[in-house]
Design a protein around this motif. Structure first.
Motif, PDB file in Angstrom:
ATOM      1  N   LYS A  17       0.730  -1.241  -0.103  1.00 11.11           N
ATOM      2  CA  LYS A  17       0.141   0.000   0.032  1.00 11.11           C
ATOM      3  C   LYS A  17       0.901   1.323  -0.053  1.00 11.11           C
ATOM      4  CE  LYS A  17      -3.641  -2.045   2.514  1.00 11.11           C
ATOM      5  NZ  LYS A  17      -4.531  -2.154   3.800  1.00 11.11           N
ATOM      6  N   PRO A  18       0.301   2.301  -0.858  1.00  9.72           N
ATOM      7  CA  PRO A  18       1.074   3.321  -0.724  1.00  9.72           C
ATOM      8  C   PRO A  18       1.366   4.145   0.707  1.00  9.72           C
ATOM      9  CG  PRO A  18      -0.452   3.578  -2.245  1.00  9.72           C
ATOM     10  CD  PRO A  18      -0.861   2.514  -1.637  1.00  9.72           C
ATOM     11  N   LEU A  19       2.569   4.585   1.010  1.00 14.48           N
ATOM     12  CA  LEU A  19       3.042   4.943   2.339  1.00 14.48           C
ATOM     13  C   LEU A  19       2.140   5.971   3.003  1.00 14.48           C
ATOM     14  CD1 LEU A  19       5.043   4.679   4.467  1.00 14.48           C
ATOM     15  CD2 LEU A  19       6.388   6.511   3.339  1.00 14.48           C
ATOM     16  N   HIS A  20       1.475   7.195   2.494  1.00 13.29           N
ATOM     17  CA  HIS A  20       0.635   7.816   2.932  1.00 13.29           C
ATOM     18  C   HIS A  20      -0.719   7.133   3.445  1.00 13.29           C
ATOM     19  CE1 HIS A  20      -1.244   8.007  -1.079  1.00 13.29           C
ATOM     20  NE2 HIS A  20      -2.065   8.449  -0.508  1.00 13.29           N
ATOM     21  N   GLU A  21      -1.167   6.108   2.731  1.00 11.33           N
ATOM     22  CA  GLU A  21      -2.419   5.279   3.018  1.00 11.33           C
ATOM     23  C   GLU A  21      -2.114   4.628   4.420  1.00 11.33           C
ATOM     24  OE1 GLU A  21      -4.049   2.995   0.056  1.00 11.33           O
ATOM     25  OE2 GLU A  21      -4.305   4.628  -1.406  1.00 11.33           O
ATOM     26  N   VAL A  22      -0.879   4.116   4.477  1.00  8.89           N
ATOM     27  CA  VAL A  22      -0.538   3.072   5.731  1.00  8.89           C
ATOM     28  C   VAL A  22      -0.454   4.151   6.755  1.00  8.89           C
ATOM     29  CG1 VAL A  22       1.292   2.015   6.594  1.00  8.89           C
ATOM     30  CG2 VAL A  22       0.615   1.527   4.309  1.00  8.89           C
ATOM     31  N   TRP A  23       0.094   5.529   6.653  1.00  8.72           N
ATOM     32  CA  TRP A  23       0.227   6.298   7.618  1.00  8.72           C
ATOM     33  C   TRP A  23      -1.194   6.862   8.238  1.00  8.72           C
ATOM     34  CZ3 TRP A  23       2.979   7.889  11.627  1.00  8.72           C
ATOM     35  CH2 TRP A  23       3.017   9.192  11.839  1.00  8.72           C
ATOM     36  N   GLN A  24      -2.116   7.007   7.097  1.00 10.81           N
ATOM     37  CA  GLN A  24      -3.447   7.680   7.686  1.00 10.81           C
ATOM     38  C   GLN A  24      -4.234   6.542   8.312  1.00 10.81           C
ATOM     39  OE1 GLN A  24      -3.034  10.840   7.232  1.00 10.81           O
ATOM     40  NE2 GLN A  24      -5.080  10.869   7.072  1.00 10.81           N
ATOM     41  N   ALA A  25      -4.059   5.148   7.876  1.00 15.51           N
ATOM     42  CA  ALA A  25      -4.756   4.038   8.618  1.00 15.51           C
ATOM     43  C   ALA A  25      -4.124   3.996   9.883  1.00 15.51           C
ATOM     44  CB  ALA A  25      -4.362   2.687   7.605  1.00 15.51           C
ATOM     45  N   HIS A  26      -2.816   4.078  10.365  1.00 12.16           N
ATOM     46  CA  HIS A  26      -2.338   3.951  11.629  1.00 12.16           C
ATOM     47  C   HIS A  26      -2.879   5.221  12.375  1.00 12.16           C
ATOM     48  CE1 HIS A  26       0.297   2.773  14.752  1.00 12.16           C
ATOM     49  NE2 HIS A  26       0.725   4.187  14.845  1.00 12.16           N
ATOM     50  N   LEU A  27      -2.778   6.369  11.988  1.00 11.73           N
ATOM     51  CA  LEU A  27      -3.495   7.569  12.521  1.00 11.73           C
ATOM     52  C   LEU A  27      -4.715   7.438  13.001  1.00 11.73           C
ATOM     53  CD1 LEU A  27      -1.693  10.770  10.789  1.00 11.73           C
ATOM     54  CD2 LEU A  27      -1.180   9.652  13.074  1.00 11.73           C
ATOM     55  N   ARG A  28      -5.450   6.692  12.094  1.00  9.39           N
ATOM     56  CA  ARG A  28      -7.139   6.575  12.360  1.00  9.39           C
ATOM     57  C   ARG A  28      -7.053   5.455  13.389  1.00  9.39           C
ATOM     58  NH1 ARG A  28     -11.668   8.428  12.455  1.00  9.39           N
ATOM     59  NH2 ARG A  28     -11.715   9.402  10.297  1.00  9.39           N
ATOM     60  N   LYS A  29      -6.074   4.388  13.621  1.00  9.14           N
ATOM     61  CA  LYS A  29      -6.179   3.320  14.634  1.00  9.14           C
ATOM     62  C   LYS A  29      -5.837   4.088  15.861  1.00  9.14           C
ATOM     63  CE  LYS A  29      -4.671  -1.008  15.688  1.00  9.14           C
ATOM     64  NZ  LYS A  29      -3.645  -2.321  15.458  1.00  9.14           N
ATOM     65  N   LEU A  30      -4.863   4.971  16.371  1.00  9.05           N
ATOM     66  CA  LEU A  30      -4.640   5.718  17.355  1.00  9.05           C
ATOM     67  C   LEU A  30      -5.925   6.472  17.764  1.00  9.05           C
ATOM     68  CD1 LEU A  30      -0.833   6.956  16.486  1.00  9.05           C
ATOM     69  CD2 LEU A  30      -1.765   4.996  17.809  1.00  9.05           C
ATOM     70  N   PHE A  31      -6.468   7.244  16.696  1.00 10.22           N
ATOM     71  CA  PHE A  31      -7.476   8.041  17.078  1.00 10.22           C
ATOM     72  C   PHE A  31      -8.608   7.406  17.782  1.00 10.22           C
ATOM     73  CE2 PHE A  31     -11.592  10.069  16.123  1.00 10.22           C
ATOM     74  CZ  PHE A  31     -11.176  11.523  16.310  1.00 10.22           C
ATOM     75  N   ASP A  32      -8.970   6.487  17.132  1.00  9.18           N
ATOM     76  CA  ASP A  32     -10.036   5.249  17.571  1.00  9.18           C
ATOM     77  C   ASP A  32      -9.780   4.876  18.899  1.00  9.18           C
ATOM     78  OD1 ASP A  32     -11.429   5.930  15.215  1.00  9.18           O
ATOM     79  OD2 ASP A  32     -10.927   4.005  14.314  1.00  9.18           O
ATOM     80  N   ALA A  33      -8.508   4.633  19.161  1.00 10.03           N
ATOM     81  CA  ALA A  33      -7.996   3.990  20.556  1.00 10.03           C
ATOM     82  C   ALA A  33      -8.189   5.019  21.623  1.00 10.03           C
ATOM     83  CB  ALA A  33      -6.825   3.400  20.457  1.00 10.03           C
ATOM     84  N   PHE A  34      -8.061   6.095  21.336  1.00  7.67           N
ATOM     85  CA  PHE A  34      -8.270   7.224  22.247  1.00  7.67           C
ATOM     86  C   PHE A  34      -9.591   7.977  22.491  1.00  7.67           C
ATOM     87  CE2 PHE A  34      -3.430   7.107  21.414  1.00  7.67           C
ATOM     88  CZ  PHE A  34      -3.241   6.703  22.894  1.00  7.67           C
ATOM     89  N   ASP A  35     -10.192   7.794  21.409  1.00 12.92           N
ATOM     90  CA  ASP A  35     -11.719   8.245  21.455  1.00 12.92           C
ATOM     91  C   ASP A  35     -12.534   7.196  22.187  1.00 12.92           C
ATOM     92  OD1 ASP A  35     -14.259   9.250  20.880  1.00 12.92           O
ATOM     93  OD2 ASP A  35     -14.434   8.692  18.825  1.00 12.92           O
ATOM     94  N   ARG A  36     -12.581   7.396  23.668  1.00 15.18           N
ATOM     95  CA  ARG A  36     -13.090   6.457  24.427  1.00 15.18           C
ATOM     96  C   ARG A  36     -14.625   6.386  24.547  1.00 15.18           C
ATOM     97  NH1 ARG A  36      -8.685   6.988  29.533  1.00 15.18           N
ATOM     98  NH2 ARG A  36      -7.081   5.986  28.463  1.00 15.18           N
TER      99      ARG A  36
END
Length: 599
Positions: A93-112
């Motif tokens: 996958k393109p690097l920018h897509e991988v980065w965005q997917a990881h940021l989304r995972k972090l965001f969802d984890a902290f959105d309690r």
């Protein structure tokens, strides 16, 4: 009356408390996911509900524009400058897509409270931009010195909440560390000592040149050094034989004085963004032979069409201003490199601009994520590396075992007294993902995995130049052995690298070549393949041949000699169709196909 006054006093106190900014509760208690609700005052009339008007439009964020996933390689080779634009992928996958997917995972984890945005309390637990940069550098996050992660820092549209777009934008500067450039200065003194040894053994008349006749005798001269009698020659076998000299008759020549520390080569540079204007000065320094601060086509080596496009005034020279156009035009080559965790899925490809190779260039694409561009008698080698299997899971397990009490599945802050639990104590609230004031081992593992996955996502681009040894240039398949066929073909492979254009090979054929190695930053220190033989042909080891051939080829040089062949001499002669005393993989495969066709 007394009861009424007490009720009124309590309601007034609640109203005053509601007017104060919400405060986080004491450590170890359940953590809120949002501000306290408005207090209810007995007997008061509720004010009319009015919708809040947004002062600023909703914040927008373009992930691809904010984070380009390309690298610019500039290699000032002797023959001409080369510009390669590399598009990076991770696991396909393109690097920018991988980065965005990881940021989304972090965001969802902290959105309690899972409402799609972060409130003031939830923002307290996210990784700060500085902390995220540290994670990309391989350092665990503990929250000390957090700055840049308050609600005011992230809330770009001032609506009192942090959207995912605002969350991602807050890490724009930290994302620059997602691809870390690692320039290496490689010491090639050992290689040069080996080159000197080989030259002396092959240079029969001692004129410092290797003629066609001298290289034709390489097989008999060098295989005489084959001490283990496996019909191949290793570098150690070349070094281990004492050489008699005039100064020290019957003695080994003393070791040369150790060279000074190697320096970084300015002819190879990598850039994460646009190529800077300083490249023009490097090009003038490299190619301006007559020092007139302009480059002719003969000096810079560009093809006629490319030179004419840069030569705006048509005077046959490129001034500094005209030369500046080289760095802003389309690159000479575009490449795609996929950095993966699975060794078998490594991938790299390179294509020339317009589909046509520049004059004097040769492009070799190999297996397992490697491409090699030959520019004259120099190489640009681009390859990928993979982490050791299971390395990421191992780091998580080790950190979990050392930080969390081994005899518990759930802890409160009262359970983690002692210096051995300092890390756990510091990250307790952030790791308590459901905010109930209790930290389970599962929650702590999930929090560690967020950190580990961030660490593992960072890439490294290691780059260096290295002068090859004569041994490496002779070692065509990169197996660190010189086989009979490699020695027999030495002349035709070496003479094309000779820059003088003469009828003999000199040490001038051994020009520095460049290597770029892309991999995961957390394991860059464990990748020792960059200094390996970048001069071997990519994919040269892969040979199609029947099983009996590979079993008989005991020294692994890609040929079966008479000594290795286990059948009768008549059968060997039948298989050796070119009668060179060796059965090649192609000859064995051809015979195997004939036998299968008869069946």
């Amino acid at each position: 009356m007394k009861r009424f006054l007490l009720s009124l006093f309590a309601a007034t106190t609640s109203a005053l408390a509601a007017a104060e900014p919400p405060l986080a509760p004491s450590r170890g208690l359940p953590r809120p996911t949002g501000p306290r609700g408005d207090a209810f005052v007995l007997g008061a009339v509720a004010p009319p509900q009015r919708s809040l008007q947004r002062v600023l439009p909703a914040f927008q964020y373009d992930a691809k524009t904010a984070f380009p996933d390309t690298l610019e390689i500039v290699y000032l080779a002797n023959a001409r400058p080369i510009h390669v634009r590399v598009t990076l992928k991770v696991n396909g996958k393109p690097l920018h897509e991988v980065w965005q997917a990881h940021l989304r995972k972090l965001f969802d984890a902290f959105d309690r409270d899972h409402d799609g945005s972060l409130n003031r309390f939830e923002v307290e637990n996210i990784f700060s931009p500085k902390g995220l940069s540290g994670l990309l550098g391989g350092t665990y996050y503990h929250g000390a010195g957090d700055d840049g992660k308050s609600l005011e820092d992230l809330d770009r549209d001032a609506d009192g909440r942090v959207s995912f777009a605002e969350f991602a934008a807050g890490y724009t500067e930290a994302a620059a560390d997602l691809v870390r450039l690692r320039s290496l200065a490689l010491d090639d003194s050992v290689d040069q000592a080996l080159t000197k040894e080989l030259f002396q053994r092959l240079d029969a008349n001692g004129d410092g040149k290797l003629s066609k006749a001298e290289l034709a005798g390489a097989e008999s001269i060098l295989l005489a050094l084959d001490t283990d009698e496996n019909e191949t020659l290793s570098a150690d076998e070349v070094r281990s034989v004492p050489k008699v000299t005039a100064d020290f008759p019957g003695m080994v020549q003393p070791a040369p004085t150790p060279p000074k520390q190697p320096e970084r080569d300015p002819n190879l540079e990598l850039y994460r963004g646009p190529i800077p204007g300083t490249v023009v000065q490097l090009m003038l320094k490299k190619y301006d032979a007559n020092k007139d601060f302009a480059l002719t086509r003969a000096e810079i080596g560009l093809e006629a069409e490319a030179f004419a496009k840069l030569d705006a005034n048509g005077d046959g020279k490129l001034s500094a201003a005209e030369l500046d156009g080289w760095r802003t035009t389309e690159p000479d080559f575009t490449a795609v490199v996929d950095v993966v965790q699975d060794y078998a899925k490594r991938f790299a490809e390179m294509k020339p601009r317009g589909g046509k190779l520049p004059a004097g260039c040769e492009l070799r694409t190999g297996e397992n994520g490697r491409v090699v561009l030959r520019i004259g008698n120099q190489l640009l080698d681009i390859s990928t590396a993979t982490p050791p299997p299971g390395a990421i899971a191992l780091r998580t397990t080790e950190q979990l075992n050392s930080a969390y009490p081994t005899d518990k599945q759930v802890v409160t802050e009262n359970d983690i007294n002692g210096p051995q639990f300092q890390f756990l104590r510091v990250v307790f609230d952030a790791a308590d993902l459901n905010g109930d004031g209790k930290l389970t081992k599962k929650e702590f593992r999930q929090y560690l995995e967020l950190q580990e996955e961030t660490i593992a996502l960072a890439l490294s681009a290691s780059f260096a130049t290295r002068r090859p040894s004569l041994f490496q240039l002779l070692d065509d398949n990169g197996d660190n052995q010189l086989g009979v066929r490699e020695l027999r073909t030495a002349w035709q492979r070496l003479i094309v690298l000779e820059p003088t254009g003469g009828d003999a090979v000199t040490q001038a054929a051994l020009q520095p070549s460049a290597a770029v190695r892309l991999g995961f930053a957390a394991f860059a220190g464990q990748d020792y393949s960059l200094p390996a033989n970048m001069f071997a042909k990519p994919g040269a080891r892969k040979q199609v041949a029947p099983l009996w051939f590979h079993k008989m080829d005991r020294n692994g040089d890609g040929d079966v000699s008479r000594a290795e062949f286990l059948g009768p001499r008549e059968k060997f002669d039948e298989l050796d169709t070119d009668h060179d005393g060796l059965i090649s993989a192609a000859e064995a495969d051809a015979q195997d196909k004939k036998l299968r066709a008869k069946k």
